[in-house]
Design a protein around this motif. Structure first.
Motif, PDB file in Angstrom:
ATOM      1  N   SER A 102       0.657  -1.276  -0.113  1.00  0.00           N
ATOM      2  CA  SER A 102       0.097   0.076   0.072  1.00  0.00           C
ATOM      3  C   SER A 102       1.021   1.257   0.037  1.00  0.00           C
ATOM      4  O   SER A 102       0.520   2.435  -0.818  1.00  0.00           O
ATOM      5  N   GLY A 103       2.057   1.165   0.622  1.00  0.00           N
ATOM      6  CA  GLY A 103       2.830   2.279   0.682  1.00  0.00           C
ATOM      7  C   GLY A 103       3.596   2.645  -0.424  1.00  0.00           C
ATOM      8  O   GLY A 103       3.701   3.630  -0.990  1.00  0.00           O
ATOM      9  N   LYS A 104       4.074   1.619  -1.240  1.00  0.00           N
ATOM     10  CA  LYS A 104       4.372   1.622  -2.520  1.00  0.00           C
ATOM     11  C   LYS A 104       3.837   2.112  -3.537  1.00  0.00           C
ATOM     12  O   LYS A 104       3.846   3.122  -4.356  1.00  0.00           O
ATOM     13  N   LEU A 105       2.255   1.887  -3.403  1.00  0.00           N
ATOM     14  CA  LEU A 105       1.438   2.269  -4.285  1.00  0.00           C
ATOM     15  C   LEU A 105       1.023   3.618  -4.125  1.00  0.00           C
ATOM     16  O   LEU A 105       0.481   4.573  -5.045  1.00  0.00           O
ATOM     17  N   ASP A 106       0.836   4.089  -2.986  1.00  0.00           N
ATOM     18  CA  ASP A 106       0.677   5.807  -2.595  1.00  0.00           C
ATOM     19  C   ASP A 106       1.642   6.501  -3.088  1.00  0.00           C
ATOM     20  O   ASP A 106       1.559   7.432  -3.629  1.00  0.00           O
ATOM     21  N   ILE A 107       3.129   6.054  -2.945  1.00  0.00           N
ATOM     22  CA  ILE A 107       4.277   6.934  -3.481  1.00  0.00           C
ATOM     23  C   ILE A 107       3.863   6.890  -5.246  1.00  0.00           C
ATOM     24  O   ILE A 107       4.220   7.990  -5.838  1.00  0.00           O
ATOM     25  N   LEU A 108       3.654   5.678  -5.887  1.00  0.00           N
ATOM     26  CA  LEU A 108       3.515   5.579  -7.138  1.00  0.00           C
ATOM     27  C   LEU A 108       2.403   6.706  -7.762  1.00  0.00           C
ATOM     28  O   LEU A 108       2.582   7.313  -8.560  1.00  0.00           O
TER      29      LEU A 108
END
Length: 561
Positions: free
Chosen positions: A375-381
């Protein structure tokens, strides 16, 4: 005399433990004072000397720690704890082989009839783990895990040492496989708490584990547990202040006051106060406060002060000033202390500087790499994709979409469509075609894959126009013919493209066929009349062509002229 000696020894042991507790509670100056007092009263106190060096290391004063250990080793050259401490300094100085030799020597010297000394195993594992990070990779983290696992299986009667071994093992496992060993890390921290219920550090570390997973409920619970075990445990107050700064400023102020009461007196404690100014959008006050900290620390503040300045200048729209401070932050902060959102801060700053788009993209990619949660990776993306879309930097946008599709287990039709479109805008027609083709496979009932497979095929198929574009056009026609009323507006463009393509190829039979279809879907009478004129002219030409005698020995064909 014996009773008096026992009493003095007990006081010293208690003082050493108090110093260690202060060190773990980030009261480094208090801890340092305790250890210095113990060493002054007995220069041969190996444990106090070891921990004094650790206090210097905690302050990032490598030279100070080196001085402590070098001096002590002149009179106690074979003291295992001192060898481990000097080995840790060697790691900090990139002397990997020297460090390994010291660790091995310490283990050999301390080995008894029952095997390795768990205290030295723990010290070696701790030394490597504290220096190691996933970027610089100083030391052998697998060696650290091996030694700490051995220590955890030893018969240790000292409950605090046993708990500390498990604490260090958890930290080593976390660093060994970031984002993968979470279960083992949690298990060891829970066991450390069970063995020594008074020890606040395992609960704090569990809180930080849940913070990395963005499980805020468990983060708060474990931080409060650490405080319950030690009401003066400053690190927990600090983290809770920072968390509540974003959700409840009044609560944040209460925790900030608790931190101030629990920590060493230090001008840098004001950092939390100025961070709250930032949270309240008092950016000028935050900037003035951060600069005051820099002045009061002789230009040597903790790196996060530079981050506060960068954040504040970004909020004011001054990216030129922000760049200076974000660069300072990344140059001075330890790699493992840099958070995923720090990379997005850097990316936002550099994206506003002409010619620095590549740095901005790499910063987003570094942020994704450092975040351990999907979820954190996707938020940054998502943040990066939106930023590059607004700036019309389609190539960077498409690069982040590539990462999104790599990370997301089941991309939606929107994910695939916008990734296709970003590549198309960036004139990256090959990847766009492949993504559109993937849409037709994963979402065959949706129009977007078929339409964009056709659109991208047109851009790719410039040399041999029947290899990709014509088949893609026919697939698109097959799809829209399933609901001719819904897609009525789509037919003229496809028929028009096929008319032009077949005409360029001098395939006049197909040109006429698609002219007829184009005429049938054309509403404008004048346009219909023009198309019919073209149909008549081509039919006349084809009649004359067919009437011509075939050359002797030749086969001839329509459009061979």
């Amino acid at each position: 005399m014996t009773a008096t000696l026992l009493m003095v020894t007990g006081v010293k042991a208690q003082s050493l433990q108090e110093g260690i507790q202060d060190l773990y509670s980030d009261r480094v100056e208090s801890a340092k004072a305790v250890f210095e007092k113990l060493v002054a009263s007995n220069p041969n106190n190996i444990e106090a000397t070891y921990w004094l060096g650790q206090a210097f290391l905690k302050k990032d004063d490598i030279a100070g720690a080196k001085g402590v250990y070098d001096k002590a080793l002149t009179t106690s050259a074979n003291a295992p704890l001192l060898l481990v401490g000097k080995g840790q300094v060697d790691l900090e100085e990139n002397k990997m082989q020297d460090a390994r030799q010291r660790f091995e020597s310490a283990l050999t010297i301390s080995k008894g009839r029952k095997g390795d000394d768990p205290e030295i195993l723990n010290a070696v594992g701790k030394a490597i783990t504290e220096v190691y990070d996933h970027i610089d990779k100083k030391g052998d983290i697998n060696f650290a895990v091996e030694k700490l696992q051995a220590a955890s299986q030893a018969n240790v009667k000292d409950v605090r040492l046993k708990a500390d071994i498990l604490l260090n093992l958890a930290n080593a496992l976390r660093k060994q496989k970031p984002g993968e060993n979470g279960g083992e890390v949690f298990k060891n921290l829970v066991e450390a708490t069970r063995i020594d219920p008074t020890y606040p550090v395992p609960a704090y570390r569990n809180g930080m584990l849940f913070q990395s997973q963005r499980n805020w409920e468990m983060f708060v619970e474990y931080m409060n547990t650490a405080i319950t075990k030690d009401p003066r445990f400053a690190p927990a107050y600090y983290e809770l202040t920072y968390y509540y700064m974003r959700v409840d400023v009044e609560k944040a102020k209460q925790y900030a006051q608790k931190f101030k009461e629990s920590a060493d007196a230090d001008p840098q404690n004001a950092y939390l106060e100025y961070s709250m100014d930032w949270a309240l959008k008092n950016y000028d006050k935050a900037i003035a406060g951060a600069k005051d900290i820099i002045a009061k620390t002789g230009g040597k503040p903790k790196p996060k002060v530079y981050k506060l300045l960068a954040d504040s200048y970004v909020a004011k729209g001054d990216t030129v000033s922000a760049k200076q401070y974000v660069d300072e932050y990344f140059a001075k902060e330890k790699s493992e202390e840099i958070k995923p959102l720090d990379y997005t801060l850097k990316a936002n700053i550099y994206s506003a500087i002409p010619g620095q788009e590549g740095v901005a993209l790499q910063s987003f990619l570094d942020g994704i790499k450092s975040d351990t949660t999907e979820s954190g990776k996707l938020d940054i993306l998502k943040e990066g994709i939106e930023l590059f879309r607004k700036k019309q930097q389609s190539k960077n946008e498409s690069a982040l979409y590539a990462k999104l599709l790599e990370i997301k287990p089941k991309p939606t039709i929107n994910d695939l469509f916008y990734a296709t479109y970003a590549n198309y805008k960036a004139a990256q027609f090959g990847p766009a075609y492949d993504l559109a083709k993937r849409m037709t496979t994963e979402y065959p009932d949706q129009e977007y894959g078929w339409e964009w497979k056709y659109n991208t095929a047109i851009m790719l198929d410039t040399a041999k126009m029947d290899s990709l574009a014509i088949p893609a056009a026919n697939e698109w026609l097959t799809f829209i013919r399933k609901d001719s009323a819904k897609y009525a507006a789509k037919f003229p463009a496809v028929y028009g493209y096929l008319v032009q393509t077949y005409n360029k190829m001098k395939d006049y039979e197909n040109t006429v066929a698609y002219l007829v279809l184009l005429k049938d879907v054309t509403a404008d009478p004048a346009r219909k009349e023009s198309l019919q004129s073209n149909i008549d002219q081509l039919n006349d030409y084809l009649k004359k062509l067919r009437a011509q005698p075939k050359p002797a020995g030749g086969t001839g064909s329509a459009g061979s002229k």
